[in-house]
Every structure is written in C-alpha cells, then in structure tokens.
Design a protein around this motif. Structure first.
Motif, PDB file in Angstrom:
ATOM      1  N   LEU A 296       0.822  -1.210   0.000  1.00 15.11           N
ATOM      2  CA  LEU A 296       0.000   0.000   0.000  1.00 15.11           C
ATOM      3  C   LEU A 296       0.855   1.258   0.000  1.00 15.11           C
ATOM      4  O   LEU A 296       0.586   2.211  -0.743  1.00 15.11           O
ATOM      5  N   LEU A 297       1.903   1.272   0.811  1.00 17.38           N
ATOM      6  CA  LEU A 297       2.776   2.449   0.887  1.00 17.38           C
ATOM      7  C   LEU A 297       3.457   2.712  -0.448  1.00 17.38           C
ATOM      8  O   LEU A 297       3.553   3.863  -0.887  1.00 17.38           O
ATOM      9  N   ALA A 298       3.932   1.660  -1.102  1.00 18.82           N
ATOM     10  CA  ALA A 298       4.595   1.828  -2.402  1.00 18.82           C
ATOM     11  C   ALA A 298       3.633   2.388  -3.441  1.00 18.82           C
ATOM     12  O   ALA A 298       3.990   3.277  -4.223  1.00 18.82           O
ATOM     13  N   VAL A 299       2.407   1.887  -3.450  1.00 18.35           N
ATOM     14  CA  VAL A 299       1.419   2.350  -4.423  1.00 18.35           C
ATOM     15  C   VAL A 299       1.034   3.803  -4.155  1.00 18.35           C
ATOM     16  O   VAL A 299       0.980   4.635  -5.076  1.00 18.35           O
ATOM     17  N   VAL A 300       0.780   4.130  -2.892  1.00 21.64           N
ATOM     18  CA  VAL A 300       0.367   5.492  -2.540  1.00 21.64           C
ATOM     19  C   VAL A 300       1.481   6.495  -2.837  1.00 21.64           C
ATOM     20  O   VAL A 300       1.237   7.564  -3.417  1.00 21.64           O
ATOM     21  N   LEU A 301       2.709   6.173  -2.462  1.00 19.88           N
ATOM     22  CA  LEU A 301       3.824   7.077  -2.707  1.00 19.88           C
ATOM     23  C   LEU A 301       4.049   7.286  -4.203  1.00 19.88           C
ATOM     24  O   LEU A 301       4.319   8.405  -4.657  1.00 19.88           O
ATOM     25  N   THR A 302       3.922   6.216  -4.982  1.00 20.93           N
ATOM     26  CA  THR A 302       4.110   6.337  -6.427  1.00 20.93           C
ATOM     27  C   THR A 302       3.018   7.197  -7.056  1.00 20.93           C
ATOM     28  O   THR A 302       3.304   8.064  -7.902  1.00 20.93           O
ATOM     29  N   CYS A 303       1.786   6.968  -6.677  1.00 21.43           N
ATOM     30  CA  CYS A 303       0.671   7.768  -7.221  1.00 21.43           C
ATOM     31  C   CYS A 303       0.806   9.229  -6.812  1.00 21.43           C
ATOM     32  O   CYS A 303       0.565  10.132  -7.630  1.00 21.43           O
ATOM     33  N   LEU A 304       1.193   9.460  -5.566  1.00 18.89           N
ATOM     34  CA  LEU A 304       1.431  10.836  -5.127  1.00 18.89           C
ATOM     35  C   LEU A 304       2.567  11.458  -5.922  1.00 18.89           C
ATOM     36  O   LEU A 304       2.506  12.634  -6.294  1.00 18.89           O
ATOM     37  N   GLY A 305       3.590  10.657  -6.224  1.00 20.70           N
ATOM     38  CA  GLY A 305       4.707  11.150  -7.010  1.00 20.70           C
ATOM     39  C   GLY A 305       4.279  11.589  -8.396  1.00 20.70           C
ATOM     40  O   GLY A 305       4.731  12.622  -8.902  1.00 20.70           O
ATOM     41  N   VAL A 306       3.403  10.813  -9.033  1.00 20.11           N
ATOM     42  CA  VAL A 306       2.909  11.186 -10.367  1.00 20.11           C
ATOM     43  C   VAL A 306       2.180  12.525 -10.300  1.00 20.11           C
ATOM     44  O   VAL A 306       2.364  13.400 -11.160  1.00 20.11           O
ATOM     45  N   VAL A 307       1.359  12.698  -9.274  1.00 18.28           N
ATOM     46  CA  VAL A 307       0.619  13.954  -9.102  1.00 18.28           C
ATOM     47  C   VAL A 307       1.577  15.123  -8.889  1.00 18.28           C
ATOM     48  O   VAL A 307       1.441  16.191  -9.501  1.00 18.28           O
ATOM     49  N   MET A 308       2.574  14.921  -8.025  1.00 15.93           N
ATOM     50  CA  MET A 308       3.488  16.015  -7.699  1.00 15.93           C
ATOM     51  C   MET A 308       4.438  16.317  -8.856  1.00 15.93           C
ATOM     52  O   MET A 308       4.861  17.459  -9.022  1.00 15.93           O
TER      53      MET A 308
ATOM     54  N   LEU B 284       4.215  14.439 -16.976  1.00 14.37           N
ATOM     55  CA  LEU B 284       3.150  13.624 -16.394  1.00 14.37           C
ATOM     56  C   LEU B 284       2.945  12.346 -17.194  1.00 14.37           C
ATOM     57  O   LEU B 284       2.858  11.247 -16.622  1.00 14.37           O
ATOM     58  N   LYS B 285       2.863  12.463 -18.499  1.00 19.24           N
ATOM     59  CA  LYS B 285       2.629  11.285 -19.338  1.00 19.24           C
ATOM     60  C   LYS B 285       3.779  10.289 -19.217  1.00 19.24           C
ATOM     61  O   LYS B 285       3.553   9.077 -19.118  1.00 19.24           O
ATOM     62  N   ARG B 286       4.979  10.801 -19.226  1.00  9.26           N
ATOM     63  CA  ARG B 286       6.130   9.906 -19.133  1.00  9.26           C
ATOM     64  C   ARG B 286       6.216   9.241 -17.757  1.00  9.26           C
ATOM     65  O   ARG B 286       6.481   8.032 -17.657  1.00  9.26           O
ATOM     66  N   GLN B 287       5.987  10.019 -16.710  1.00 13.18           N
ATOM     67  CA  GLN B 287       6.038   9.426 -15.366  1.00 13.18           C
ATOM     68  C   GLN B 287       4.909   8.417 -15.177  1.00 13.18           C
ATOM     69  O   GLN B 287       5.090   7.400 -14.490  1.00 13.18           O
ATOM     70  N   GLY B 288       3.758   8.675 -15.785  1.00 12.13           N
ATOM     71  CA  GLY B 288       2.657   7.725 -15.720  1.00 12.13           C
ATOM     72  C   GLY B 288       3.014   6.396 -16.374  1.00 12.13           C
ATOM     73  O   GLY B 288       2.697   5.317 -15.853  1.00 12.13           O
ATOM     74  N   VAL B 289       3.688   6.463 -17.520  1.00 12.62           N
ATOM     75  CA  VAL B 289       4.126   5.244 -18.204  1.00 12.62           C
ATOM     76  C   VAL B 289       5.144   4.504 -17.342  1.00 12.62           C
ATOM     77  O   VAL B 289       5.089   3.266 -17.199  1.00 12.62           O
ATOM     78  N   TYR B 290       6.089   5.245 -16.745  1.00 11.57           N
ATOM     79  CA  TYR B 290       7.079   4.608 -15.876  1.00 11.57           C
ATOM     80  C   TYR B 290       6.404   3.924 -14.694  1.00 11.57           C
ATOM     81  O   TYR B 290       6.803   2.823 -14.288  1.00 11.57           O
ATOM     82  N   ALA B 291       5.399   4.583 -14.131  1.00 10.96           N
ATOM     83  CA  ALA B 291       4.699   4.005 -12.981  1.00 10.96           C
ATOM     84  C   ALA B 291       3.991   2.711 -13.369  1.00 10.96           C
ATOM     85  O   ALA B 291       4.034   1.718 -12.626  1.00 10.96           O
ATOM     86  N   ILE B 292       3.328   2.702 -14.524  1.00 16.50           N
ATOM     87  CA  ILE B 292       2.630   1.491 -14.979  1.00 16.50           C
ATOM     88  C   ILE B 292       3.622   0.356 -15.194  1.00 16.50           C
ATOM     89  O   ILE B 292       3.388  -0.793 -14.773  1.00 16.50           O
ATOM     90  N   LEU B 293       4.751   0.664 -15.841  1.00  8.40           N
ATOM     91  CA  LEU B 293       5.777  -0.351 -16.055  1.00  8.40           C
ATOM     92  C   LEU B 293       6.337  -0.845 -14.726  1.00  8.40           C
ATOM     93  O   LEU B 293       6.539  -2.058 -14.523  1.00  8.40           O
ATOM     94  N   GLY B 294       6.567   0.077 -13.807  1.00 11.58           N
ATOM     95  CA  GLY B 294       7.084  -0.295 -12.493  1.00 11.58           C
ATOM     96  C   GLY B 294       6.115  -1.175 -11.726  1.00 11.58           C
ATOM     97  O   GLY B 294       6.516  -2.164 -11.096  1.00 11.58           O
ATOM     98  N   PHE B 295       4.823  -0.838 -11.778  1.00  9.14           N
ATOM     99  CA  PHE B 295       3.815  -1.659 -11.101  1.00  9.14           C
ATOM    100  C   PHE B 295       3.765  -3.060 -11.707  1.00  9.14           C
ATOM    101  O   PHE B 295       3.584  -4.052 -10.989  1.00  9.14           O
ATOM    102  N   ALA B 296       3.905  -3.157 -13.019  1.00  6.74           N
ATOM    103  CA  ALA B 296       3.879  -4.460 -13.681  1.00  6.74           C
ATOM    104  C   ALA B 296       5.056  -5.321 -13.224  1.00  6.74           C
ATOM    105  O   ALA B 296       4.891  -6.512 -12.920  1.00  6.74           O
TER     106      ALA B 296
END
Length: 368
Positions: A13-25, A45-57
């Motif tokens: 949960l902490l990893a997901v929340v911190l990553t999502c907050l990071g995308v917003v910030m 934003l678009k690039r960080q969003g792609v990185y986050a999706i890849l990281g979550f995968a």
C-alpha cells in the motif's frame, strides 16, 4: 515444502500510494516548465505515468516469483550492470548532460545504469553473504572480495562522474557487511584509507568545493551556489502548517531548479505544508521498518540480507534527499524514491519493492 503466506500489504500500500502521489506532484511541479520547454504541459506527467505502470507491472511480477530464483541471477545481473556502467562512455550509445555521462539510450529509451547497479550490488551481496556465513569475519574471504567488487562499481561511477551514487553504494555495502558480522576494525581501516581520497574528490573539483562552501553559508553567494538551497528554504517556509494547496506553489515557477526531480520534496513542503511533509516522512519510515521486519522474519539468510539491503537503500536515499533539500547536507543530485521524476529510478525502486514483498510472503511465524 515451500511456504506461501500473505504479502506485507502495508509495504504494498505504501509503495502504491507514494508512487501515485509522485505522479501527481511531478505534474504539479513540472507543468509550466514543460509547457515552455516542450509546448506540452503534460509532457512529464505522461512519461512518469508510463514509468509508474511499467514499475507496477514489474513489481507485481517480482512479488509473485519466489525470491530464491534470484540467487541464480545475482552474478550475471551484477556483471550486466558493470557492462551498462561502462556503456555510458560509448559514442552513439551513451548520453551526456550537464558535464556528466550517466545514461545510455536503447530503443529510444534513456536508462541510468547506476540505479540498476544499486539493486545489482544488493542482490550479489545477499547471495554471497548467505553463502559464506562463518567466513564473513575473515579479511581475505569476508571483506576484501566485496571491496574489490565495490571498487569496480565506484570506478565507473566516479568516471561519469556520479559521486552521490558512489557514496550511496558504498554506504549500503558497508552496512550490509556490518550487519552480516564483518569485524569493526576492517570498517575503521577502510574509513581511514578512503577519507583522504574522498577529500581529494570533493575539494579538488571546483563545483563540488563550491557546494560545500554553499552548504556552510549559502548567503555568501545567494544568487549562484547558494541559490538552490535558499529557494528550497523559501518553499518550506511559505508552505506553513498545511501548505498553499496542491498546484498553488510559487517556487516551482523557475525559482527552484530541478523542482520535479531532486527538489520535489520542497514543492511538497510548499503545497502540502508541514502536514504533507510529516505524512510522507512517516510513510517512508514505516515502509523501511516493515521491510526490516520482513528481513528478520525471512526463512533464510539470503532473504534476510536481500530484504534488509532493499529497505536500507530506500531509507538511505529518502533520508539523504530530505537532508539535502532542507539544507542539512550539501546539495547533491539524488532522486527521492517513488516521488522524483525519472524512469530508471522509479521502475527499479518498484521492482525492488516487488522482491521485498516476495520475501515477506515467505516470512516465518505468524506473518508480519
């Protein structure tokens, strides 16, 4: 029989929340700059969003794989990291920016090998320390081999140059050796031998020396070497208890350099205030503590060292970033895990968290 328990949902949960907050910030801190530089306010934003999706995968894949499988990859992965660190100097493959050669470009994607090398070193040391056990107190078998491996990695990092990553790797290696039981006299000897070399690296390089002086008194040169930390202080100061509101920060408007990368925590301080800073700091602390608890509960030495090394790396990088942006350490470019803009850093961190979750799944006892 292989034990399969529950993942540590708190870490997840902490990893997901911190990553999502990071995308917003990242969007909040970069939109105006991105619009001016790329005519697209959503560029980062678009690039960080792609990185986050890849990281979550990758995190999802790693957490469902038995971490013991990684032991077979420890040496090849580290060897690959060494090759990538050397590849940054190859014409046509390596990328340079700001006088540093820290990236390679593959298939249109920029990769920072130093981020992979951090995970590679932890994986290798966890594997090797678990295998040596009683030999760890030996100078010949339990200390010098790791110093040679570390020296090879530091050689390439200092050539780039990336002193921050080099110091991070050195600290992680030393703490892992200390936890494994290496004799204290070896650490003291290594510190005595490396201190003059570190002094030379800092004081004989003009921009590093100026950073030290700016750290000691940034007001001596407030429009040059002291500018960044002063603007960071202003951001924290104007944020007050609860901040100016998400997206309402002013220091990111071309006052605070690297607002979406190294100094994103300053933007958080201005927009979310002390409350936001406190919550994020507490989240990192809790994540590290849960990671250490997973290490203690791991069923074997490899899992213990692996989980501890990953937890240590995340905690150390977060602490250094906090200290730098608050003026407690000299200014040095070091990403804040999960939050700073950067593809290799985010993807590697989430991959490491996936490995940490895999260890937590095999925890002994009643779970963690």
């Amino acid at each position: 029989m292989e034990r399969r328990g529950e993942f540590d949902n708190t870490i997840l949960l902490l990893a997901v929340v911190l990553t999502c907050l990071g995308v917003v910030m990242v969007y909040s801190s970069s939109s105006i700059m991105a619009d001016r530089r790329y005519a697209d306010g959503f560029y980062f934003l678009k690039r960080q969003g792609v990185y986050a999706i890849l990281g979550f995968a990758l995190m999802a894949a790693a957490m469902h794989v038995n971490y013991q499988v990684l032991r077979r990859l420890a040496v090849p992965f580290l060897f690959g990291c060494v090759l990538l660190l050397g590849a940054v100097f190859l014409p046509g493959l390596g990328l340079s920016a700001g006088g540093a050669s820290r990236w390679i470009r593959l298939a249109g994607i920029s990769i920072q090998p130093s981020e992979l090398a951090k995970l590679g070193l932890i994986l290798y040391m966890a594997h090797s320390l678990a295998k040596k056990k009683g030999k760890i107190k030996s100078l010949t078998w339990g200390f010098l081999p790791y110093m040679l491996v570390l020296a090879l990695l530091l050689f390439f990092l200092l050539l780039q140059p990336d002193l921050g990553a080099a110091i991070t790797l050195g600290c992680v290696a030393m703490v892992m050796l200390f936890v494994a039981g290496t004799r204290l006299v070896y650490f003291l000897s290594a510190m005595i031998l490396t201190t003059p070399f570190l002094y030379f690296l800092v004081m004989n390089v003009d921009y590093r020396r100026r950073r030290i002086f700016a750290f000691l008194n940034p007001w001596d040169d407030p429009t040059n070497t002291g500018f960044q930390i002063i603007q960071s202080w202003i951001a924290f100061g104007t944020g007050g208890p609860f901040g100016n509101g998400l997206g309402e920060g002013r220091q990111k408007l071309f006052y605070l350099p690297e607002a979406h990368t190294d100094f994103i925590f300053s933007v958080i301080g201005e927009e979310l205030g002390f409350a936001g800073v406190f919550v994020i700091t507490a989240m990192f602390l809790l994540l590290v503590l849960r990671g250490i608890r997973a290490a203690q509960a791991a069923p074997d030495d490899f899992g213990k060292y692996l989980a501890f090394g990953i937890s240590l790396l995340i905690g150390l990088e977060a602490f250094v970033n906090f200290a730098v942006v608050m003026g407690m350490l000299p200014t040095k470019g070091l990403a804040l895990p999960f939050l700073s803009y950067g593809g290799t850093s985010l993807v590697t961190t989430l991959l490491a968290v996936g490995v940490l979750l895999s260890v937590s799944r095999q925890a002994k006892g009643d779970g963690i």
